[in-house]
Design an enzyme around this catalytic site. Structure first.
Site, PDB file in Angstrom:
ATOM      1  N   ASN A  45     -76.338 -43.012 -16.143  1.00 19.43           N
ATOM      2  CA  ASN A  45     -76.927 -42.994 -17.489  1.00 19.43           C
ATOM      3  C   ASN A  45     -78.439 -43.194 -17.390  1.00 19.43           C
ATOM      4  OD1 ASN A  45     -76.299 -45.696 -16.730  1.00 19.43           O
ATOM      5  ND2 ASN A  45     -76.355 -46.388 -18.840  1.00 19.43           N
ATOM      6  N   CYS A  56     -75.761 -40.059 -21.141  1.00 23.92           N
ATOM      7  CA  CYS A  56     -74.665 -40.737 -20.436  1.00 23.92           C
ATOM      8  C   CYS A  56     -74.523 -40.205 -19.007  1.00 23.92           C
ATOM      9  CB  CYS A  56     -73.346 -40.504 -21.154  1.00 23.92           C
ATOM     10  SG  CYS A  56     -73.191 -41.317 -22.741  1.00 23.92           S
ATOM     11  N   GLU A  58     -71.866 -39.268 -17.474  1.00 23.15           N
ATOM     12  CA  GLU A  58     -70.981 -38.097 -17.379  1.00 23.15           C
ATOM     13  C   GLU A  58     -71.751 -36.808 -17.652  1.00 23.15           C
ATOM     14  OE1 GLU A  58     -70.590 -40.918 -19.009  1.00 23.15           O
ATOM     15  OE2 GLU A  58     -68.500 -41.343 -19.489  1.00 23.15           O
ATOM     16  N   CYS A  93     -67.683 -41.413 -23.925  1.00 19.64           N
ATOM     17  CA  CYS A  93     -67.965 -41.352 -25.359  1.00 19.64           C
ATOM     18  C   CYS A  93     -67.531 -39.985 -25.914  1.00 19.64           C
ATOM     19  CB  CYS A  93     -69.458 -41.593 -25.621  1.00 19.64           C
ATOM     20  SG  CYS A  93     -70.494 -40.144 -25.336  1.00 19.64           S
ATOM     21  N   CYS A  96     -69.553 -36.907 -24.710  1.00 17.59           N
ATOM     22  CA  CYS A  96     -69.226 -36.492 -23.337  1.00 17.59           C
ATOM     23  C   CYS A  96     -67.866 -35.798 -23.282  1.00 17.59           C
ATOM     24  CB  CYS A  96     -69.259 -37.690 -22.393  1.00 17.59           C
ATOM     25  SG  CYS A  96     -70.933 -38.264 -22.063  1.00 17.59           S
TER      26      CYS A  96
HETATM   27  N1  THU Z   1     -72.718 -44.740 -21.401  1.00 23.15           N
HETATM   28  C1  THU Z   1     -72.410 -43.842 -20.421  1.00 23.15           C
HETATM   29  O1  THU Z   1     -73.258 -43.458 -19.610  1.00 23.15           O
HETATM   30  N2  THU Z   1     -71.131 -43.381 -20.355  1.00 23.15           N
HETATM   31  C2  THU Z   1     -70.103 -43.838 -21.113  1.00 23.15           C
HETATM   32  O2  THU Z   1     -68.977 -43.421 -20.920  1.00 23.15           O
HETATM   33  C3  THU Z   1     -70.362 -44.837 -22.172  1.00 23.15           C
HETATM   34  C4  THU Z   1     -71.785 -45.187 -22.402  1.00 23.15           C
HETATM   35  C5  THU Z   1     -74.089 -45.296 -21.428  1.00 23.15           C
HETATM   36  C6  THU Z   1     -74.960 -44.881 -22.563  1.00 23.15           C
HETATM   37  C7  THU Z   1     -75.958 -46.015 -22.617  1.00 23.15           C
HETATM   38  O3  THU Z   1     -76.969 -45.803 -21.668  1.00 23.15           O
HETATM   39  C8  THU Z   1     -75.146 -47.222 -22.178  1.00 23.15           C
HETATM   40  O4  THU Z   1     -74.011 -46.709 -21.495  1.00 23.15           O
HETATM   41  C9  THU Z   1     -74.696 -48.126 -23.309  1.00 23.15           C
HETATM   42  O5  THU Z   1     -74.091 -47.394 -24.316  1.00 23.15           O
END
Ligand code: THU
Length: 139
Positions: A45, A56, A58, A93, A96
């Protein structure tokens, strides 16, 4: 997928998580995307002071792969948790999941949500995003 293959993918996600740029949430995520040809594309992320442009782990992995011309995928492993805290099950999320739906077969693409190489859950994309909107709707 075989256990060893899953564990290897989780290990790559753990390594990718070390590059997480998350100074605002302190929530570090790593992802490892397995392509049809057996290649592994990783992502973390990447946050932003303006919050909205954050990406994110993913989607970082998917966009790296697609921008290199890779369009066919078998599985993704995701590991997440607060910087110095316990590992969470970081389910992808909604945004994604929708990106996955663009490129992956909902019935055969595996989503592995892991705390570590021993504790993980495996889903199909269809389980996490049933009745999705897709290119079929536009044809
Ligand atoms: N985030 C991800 O990278 N992947 C997920 O599946 C859930 C959330 C990140 C987004 C943000 O940088 C941090 O986690 C908090 O939401």
């Amino acid at each position: 997928m075989e256990t060893l293959e899953i564990q290897n993918l989780i290990q790559h996600a753990e390594t990718a998580r070390e590059h997480s740029y998350s100074p605002y949430s302190g929530y570090m995520v790593g992802a490892a995307l397995l392509t049809d040809t057996g290649q592994i594309v990783t992502g973390c992320n990447i946050e932003n002071a303006a919050y909205g442009p954050s990406n994110c782990a993913e989607r970082t992995a998917f966009f790296k792969a697609v921008s290199d011309g890779v369009l066919h995928f078998r599985a993704i492993a995701i590991v997440g948790g607060k910087r110095n805290g316990k590992r969470d099950y970081a389910h992808p999320c909604g945004v994604c999941r929708q990106v996955m739906a663009e490129f992956c077969n909902p019935e055969t693409f595996w989503i592995i949500v892991a705390k570590n190489q021993e504790e993980y859950k495996v889903y199909t994309l269809k389980e996490l995003l049933p009745e999705s909107f897709g290119s079929d709707n536009l044809s």
